[in-house]
Design a protein around this motif. Structure first.
Motif, mmCIF file in Angstrom:
data_model
loop_
_atom_site.group_PDB
_atom_site.id
_atom_site.type_symbol
_atom_site.label_atom_id
_atom_site.label_comp_id
_atom_site.label_asym_id
_atom_site.label_seq_id
_atom_site.Cartn_x
_atom_site.Cartn_y
_atom_site.Cartn_z
ATOM 1 N N GLN A 179 -0.047 -8.459 -1.354
ATOM 2 C CA GLN A 179 -0.239 -7.039 -1.626
ATOM 3 C C GLN A 179 -1.133 -6.818 -2.841
ATOM 4 O O GLN A 179 -2.037 -5.986 -2.811
ATOM 5 C CB GLN A 179 1.131 -6.378 -1.861
ATOM 6 C CG GLN A 179 1.969 -6.191 -0.603
ATOM 7 C CD GLN A 179 3.301 -5.527 -0.915
ATOM 8 O OE1 GLN A 179 4.006 -5.944 -1.831
ATOM 9 N NE2 GLN A 179 3.637 -4.490 -0.166
ATOM 10 N N ALA A 180 -0.890 -7.595 -3.921
ATOM 11 C CA ALA A 180 -1.701 -7.427 -5.125
ATOM 12 C C ALA A 180 -3.150 -7.817 -4.861
ATOM 13 O O ALA A 180 -4.082 -7.157 -5.344
ATOM 14 C CB ALA A 180 -1.117 -8.260 -6.267
ATOM 15 N N ARG A 183 -4.836 -5.155 -2.695
ATOM 16 C CA ARG A 183 -5.102 -3.952 -3.498
ATOM 17 C C ARG A 183 -6.302 -4.173 -4.414
ATOM 18 O O ARG A 183 -7.142 -3.285 -4.589
ATOM 19 C CB ARG A 183 -3.858 -3.607 -4.309
ATOM 20 C CG ARG A 183 -3.930 -2.261 -5.008
ATOM 21 C CD ARG A 183 -2.666 -1.979 -5.809
ATOM 22 N NE ARG A 183 -1.469 -2.098 -4.993
ATOM 23 C CZ ARG A 183 -0.556 -3.068 -5.124
ATOM 24 N NH1 ARG A 183 -0.719 -3.988 -6.056
ATOM 25 N NH2 ARG A 183 0.489 -3.110 -4.343
ATOM 26 N N ALA A 184 -6.386 -5.378 -5.003
ATOM 27 C CA ALA A 184 -7.518 -5.659 -5.901
ATOM 28 C C ALA A 184 -8.835 -5.709 -5.147
ATOM 29 O O ALA A 184 -9.884 -5.304 -5.681
ATOM 30 C CB ALA A 184 -7.275 -6.978 -6.636
ATOM 31 N N GLY A 186 -9.359 -4.087 -2.241
ATOM 32 C CA GLY A 186 -9.542 -2.839 -1.497
ATOM 33 C C GLY A 186 -9.568 -3.063 0.001
ATOM 34 O O GLY A 186 -10.327 -2.377 0.707
ATOM 35 N N ARG A 188 -7.186 -4.131 3.805
ATOM 36 C CA ARG A 188 -5.892 -4.063 4.462
ATOM 37 C C ARG A 188 -5.974 -4.908 5.729
ATOM 38 O O ARG A 188 -7.011 -5.508 6.030
ATOM 39 C CB ARG A 188 -5.528 -2.612 4.784
ATOM 40 C CG ARG A 188 -6.477 -1.899 5.702
ATOM 41 C CD ARG A 188 -5.975 -0.480 6.001
ATOM 42 N NE ARG A 188 -6.848 0.207 6.956
ATOM 43 C CZ ARG A 188 -7.900 0.925 6.641
ATOM 44 N NH1 ARG A 188 -8.229 1.061 5.346
ATOM 45 N NH2 ARG A 188 -8.616 1.512 7.575
ATOM 46 N N ARG A 219 4.265 -10.058 1.179
ATOM 47 C CA ARG A 219 4.927 -9.931 -0.120
ATOM 48 C C ARG A 219 5.721 -11.202 -0.351
ATOM 49 O O ARG A 219 6.420 -11.695 0.538
ATOM 50 C CB ARG A 219 5.856 -8.719 -0.134
ATOM 51 C CG ARG A 219 6.503 -8.465 -1.498
ATOM 52 C CD ARG A 219 7.308 -7.184 -1.510
ATOM 53 N NE ARG A 219 8.440 -7.255 -0.585
ATOM 54 C CZ ARG A 219 9.226 -6.222 -0.303
ATOM 55 N NH1 ARG A 219 8.957 -5.027 -0.826
ATOM 56 N NH2 ARG A 219 10.241 -6.362 0.525
#
Length: 942
Positions: A179-180, A183-184, A186, A188, A219
């Motif tokens: 997830q991190a 997110r870093a 950008g 999915r 996760r």
């Protein structure tokens, strides 16, 4: 004539056999005592080493299991060659499966102890071309692609799915991101990543490009076995400054399926680094199996090269190998089992040395008991021996007669004890019965009988004018013997302190005990004579007679005194070792955790949220910086810089001297933010302070998009040895190589210091309940944090096989030595009871009352009790101090320094009281028996 001679010989043989039978019946109690002693000693020689081997196996398995829970101890790695065919290709499924055959090239016995747990592969970091990370236009991204099947048990996909192991050749490889990381970047699930892999020298002129599709976002879940140690980038991306350009690098890592390597090979990407993990099976005789493995592992790489490799690769020039039909580079063997076994061997050697003290003391007490038993046996047979001597029996005949009575009993007892020990010993351990000590013990007992018999029945010297000269000669011989023992003891202690314990020097504590007894035998008769002078002036006869008899019997009680002193001293010594180790374990657990609990993660991480109200925390961040001396400009590289909030440390550990010193020294101007113009107060380790005595240190910080900033670190204090050993620094300094310079500064400087992937963040927690502490730590630093709770760590240290085995040996040795000493004391008191009984009986005929006679019994034995208590306590307290340099108890505690010796005073007082009560109980028993004698028996004794 010949018939008469033959009949005479037959008659003498019959008489001899009859004498042996009669002697055996008369000596049955003492022979039974000898048989029990020999049986127990030989049984211990067969049973105790096997039991000790089981404890060693258990201790080694504990260490191996803990190490293998975090990472494989043995692994093989190689890089497959994908450019040997046109087009480039590889079969990763076959290559990973072929790892099972690699153990076949070990020796047969070693191959059975290794099993393949799986294979994985990793590519060198590739540059991410697109998409660009949001908000970081000038930041480059390095993506590491890995196939790690063992990670699936510690992941949960929140969107999408795990990368497939089998995908069509026309589709791009799938990759899973945390997830991190998603997110870093950008991205999915379903996003596509365009990456550029490093080119293969000699085979490619340009770096190959490839496309990856994000199959899912996962996760991570917490792993209690330390699985995430060293793998934190699978969850959290890391940032570090670029080496050859301005800006920072964002390092991320993703998981791919098994056949991703096949698809990337088709795109022209060079082969990854393939690793096969192996697990060592050390069930059963763990120590023997580990030793059987380390030999073949030392030349395992050479054996693999000889069997699988020949020629050289045309691309790299490296050795060409064939694994499962796939061309690979040379095979590299990583062996972490051998260093672990080496460290365990050092600990085990120290444990054996400490155990040797208890074993030697037990052997000395048992052999002294044997001597007392033989002495009592000869005293009981003294009238018969005198009669046989008067009838013309020679010394040799009397000695052979005693041997003929005792030797069969001793030999049968030795064989029965050995057989009993072998039958009771557990099977399947690394220990083995020790026949040599059993033979030596039996031989010593066998030789004790003729030697003491010869001393008892040898021809007496003729009385005459040389009696005084002979007495002086005897006194001189005693002095020479005592001086020899003292000098030998001193030499043994010096050798023990110089070269450490070994099989021979393990007997030094017995020599120390003998020296203490010799000193007592010289001192306490003098004390009794002083008491005798005072009692002679008094009116009562009880004190005078009791002191006179005690002074007269003092030399005769030397053997009993030796047994009691050695038994009590060994028990006190064992209690000191166990108390020191137990206290050291608490210190080691505190050093490992730093507080009630600690959590450690890689990189400089900011805790998420706040902890519960009852839990206090303190944050420490570790970086490695290069500093320059402010006065001379000398560069000090690789300095460990720790930022702390002194107030938080004081709240977590209010009694810590380090926290108090930091609270007083690390102060910043109130109400303002620390900037580069303000010197940062710092505490320095002594080695770092010695390099810059007059000024401070400076360092240059480079932040993306900003000009370099020079920071000044102002020394306000020097860390003492006690500060460096403070538990608050334990979790941090455990990550540093020995001798690393250390600097501690304020947490307010965090925004001025650069982020480092190689650094770490440590959170110290103070609160109640292991579960609450674990929950708070995981909430603050995430599931990948390595959490240690002090109570759990202490329980693990106390459950260690070596520690428990050492305590078991001293406990069992002390109990057996006490039982043997009790038997020796009973025999010794029986031996001297007749003399004491004759004295009291004579006094009773003169009108002494029964109460006064009982007081004389107590006074006769009281000096022996006092001397034993003083000598045993002195021995138990003196031995550890004499041998402190060889008692490396840090091997068992895990602390930063050698634990201080702590005497178990409650145990010492209990042992002294027990010995004193035992001797006084013997006096009470003699008093009761004396009161039951009638007048005729009293007159006969007197």
């Amino acid at each position: 004539m010949s018939r008469t001679t033959g009949q005479g010989a037959t008659g003498r043989a019959a008489v001899t056999r009859r004498l042996i039978r009669e002697e055996s019946r008369g000596d049955l109690p003492m022979l039974a005592c000898l048989a029990v002693l020999v049986l127990v000693l030989t049984a211990l020689c067969a049973w105790a080493p096997v039991l000790a081997g089981r404890q060693e196996d258990r201790a080694l398995r504990q260490r191996v299991d803990a190490a293998q829970a975090q990472a494989p101890l043995i692994s093989l790695s190689t890089t497959p060659e994908v450019f040997t065919t046109s087009p480039p290709s590889m079969d990763m499924a076959t290559l990973l499966t072929a790892g099972r055959t690699l153990t076949e090239h070990l020796d047969g016995s070693a191959a059975r102890h290794l099993s393949l747990t799986g294979g994985s592969y990793d590519y060198d970091p590739a540059s991410l071309l697109s998409p660009r990370p949001p908000g970081q236009a000038s930041t480059s991204v390095q993506l590491t692609v890995s196939h790690l099947p063992s990670a699936q048990a510690h992941l949960r996909y929140v969107s999408g799915h795990a990368p497939a192991d089998r995908t069509p050749l026309t589709t791009p490889p799938q990759i899973g991101l945390s997830q991190a990381t998603a997110r870093a970047l950008g991205v999915r699930a379903g996003s596509r990543l365009s990456v550029e892999f490093p080119k293969t020298p000699g085979a490619q002129n340009a770096a190959p490009d490839a496309e990856l599709v994000v199959s899912g976002v996962y996760r991570t879940t917490a792993a209690a076995n330390g699985f995430w140690t060293g793998r934190e980038t699978l969850d959290q991306p890391a940032r570090y400054p670029a080496e050859r350009s301005a800006g920072t690098v964002l390092a991320v890592r993703g998981l791919v399926g098994r056949d991703a390597a096949d698809l990337l090979a088709g795109a022209g990407v060079g082969g990854p680094r393939v690793t096969w993990q192996m697990r060592a099976d050390l069930s059963g005789a763990a120590l023997d199996r580990a030793r059987a493995l380390t030999g073949p592992l030392s030349h395992y790489g050479a054996d693999l090269s000889a069997a699988l490799c020949q020629g050289s690769d045309w691309v790299t020039g490296d050795i060409a190998c064939q694994v499962g039909g796939q061309s690979t580079q040379s095979l590299l063997v990583t062996d972490s089992l051998t260093p672990l076994l080496t460290a365990f061997t050092a600990q085990d050697r120290q444990a054996r040395a400490l155990a040797t003290y208890a074993v030697d003391a037990l052997a000395a007490v048992a052999l002294a008991t044997v001597a007392v038993a033989v002495r009592l046996l000869l005293r009981r047979r003294q009238p018969h021996l005198r009669l046989q001597r008067a009838r013309g029996a020679s010394t040799a005949r009397l000695v052979l007669l005693r041997c003929a009575v005792a030797w069969p009993v001793v030999l049968i007892a030795a064989l029965l004890g050995w057989a009993a020990g072998r039958s009771l010993a557990p099977a399947g351990t690394s220990g083995s019965p020790q026949p040599l000590p059993a033979v030596l013990t039996t031989a010593t007992v066998l030789l004790t009988v003729p030697l003491m018999t010869w001393l008892a029945v040898r021809e007496p010297r003729r009385p005459g004018r040389l009696r005084r000269t002979r007495r002086r000669t005897a006194v001189g011989r005693r002095a020479v013997l005592e001086l020899t023992v003292l000098l030998t003891t001193a030499a043994g202690v010096l050798a023990l302190r110089a070269q450490g314990p070994d099989g021979i020097l393990g007997a030094v504590p017995v020599l120390v005990a003998l020296s203490v007894v010799l000193i007592l035998l010289r001192v306490y008769p003098l004390v009794l004579r002083l008491v005798l002078r005072r009692t002679r002036r008094g009116r009562g006869v009880v004190g005078f007679v009791g002191a006179a008899r005690a002074a007269h019997d003092a030399p005769a009680t030397g053997l009993a005194l030796f047994v009691l002193v050695l038994t009590l001293g060994t028990a006190v010594f064992g209690g000191l070792v166990q108390r020191t180790v137990d206290d050291g374990l608490a210190t080691g657990a505190a050093w490992t955790t730093g507080a009630d609990a600690s959590a450690t993660v890689a990189g400089t991480v900011t805790p998420a949220g706040t902890t519960a109200g009852g839990t206090r925390t303190a944050l420490q961040r570790l970086r490695t910086l290069d500093l320059a001396g402010q006065a001379d400009g000398a560069v000090v590289s690789q300095v460990a810089v720790i930022t702390v909030d002194a107030r938080q440390l004081a709240a977590v550990a209010p009694k810590s001297p380090l926290a108090g010193a930091l609270s007083a020294g690390l102060t910043t101007p109130p109400g303002g933010r620390v900037d580069a113009s303000v010197p940062l107060p710092s505490f320095l380790s002594p080695d770092l302070r010695a390099r810059e005595r007059t000024g401070g240190f400076t360092t240059t910080v480079v932040t993306q998009g900003q000009p370099p900033v020079n920071l000044t670190l102002k020394p306000v204090g020097t860390l003492t040895a006690a500060d460096l050993h403070d538990p608050l620094l334990g979790p941090v300094t455990a990550q540093l190589p020995p001798g690393t310079p250390l600097l501690i500064t304020v947490a307010d400087a965090e925004h001025l210091l650069p982020e480092q992937a190689a650094g770490s963040t440590v959170l110290l927690l103070k609160g109640d309940g292991p579960q609450a502490l674990r929950s708070a730590a995981a909430k603050a630093l995430g599931p990948l944090a390595r959490i240690r709770v002090r109570s759990e760590t202490l329980s693990t240290l106390r459950a260690d096989g070596l520690t428990q085995g050492l305590g078991m040996i001293y406990t069992a040795g002390s109990i057996l030595a006490a039982l043997s000493g009790l038997l020796a004391l009973a025999l010794e008191l029986t031996l001297t009871a007749q003399e004491r009984g004759r004295t009291t009986s004579f006094l009773r005929t003169l009108g002494l009352g029964a109460r006064e006679a009982g007081a004389i019994h107590f006074l006769q034995l009281l000096p022996l009790a006092v001397a034993s208590a003083v000598g045993g306590t002195l021995l138990g307290l003196l031995e550890p101090r004499l041998m402190q340099q060889t008692l490396d108890l840090r091997q068992f505690t895990g602390g930063p320094a050698e634990p201080a010796l702590h005497t178990d005073y409650s145990l010492t007082l209990a042992l002294v009281a027990g010995v004193t009560a035992l001797i006084l109980a013997a006096a009470a028993t003699e008093t009761v028996l004396a009161r039951r004698r009638r007048l005729g028996a009293v007159l006969r004794l007197s």
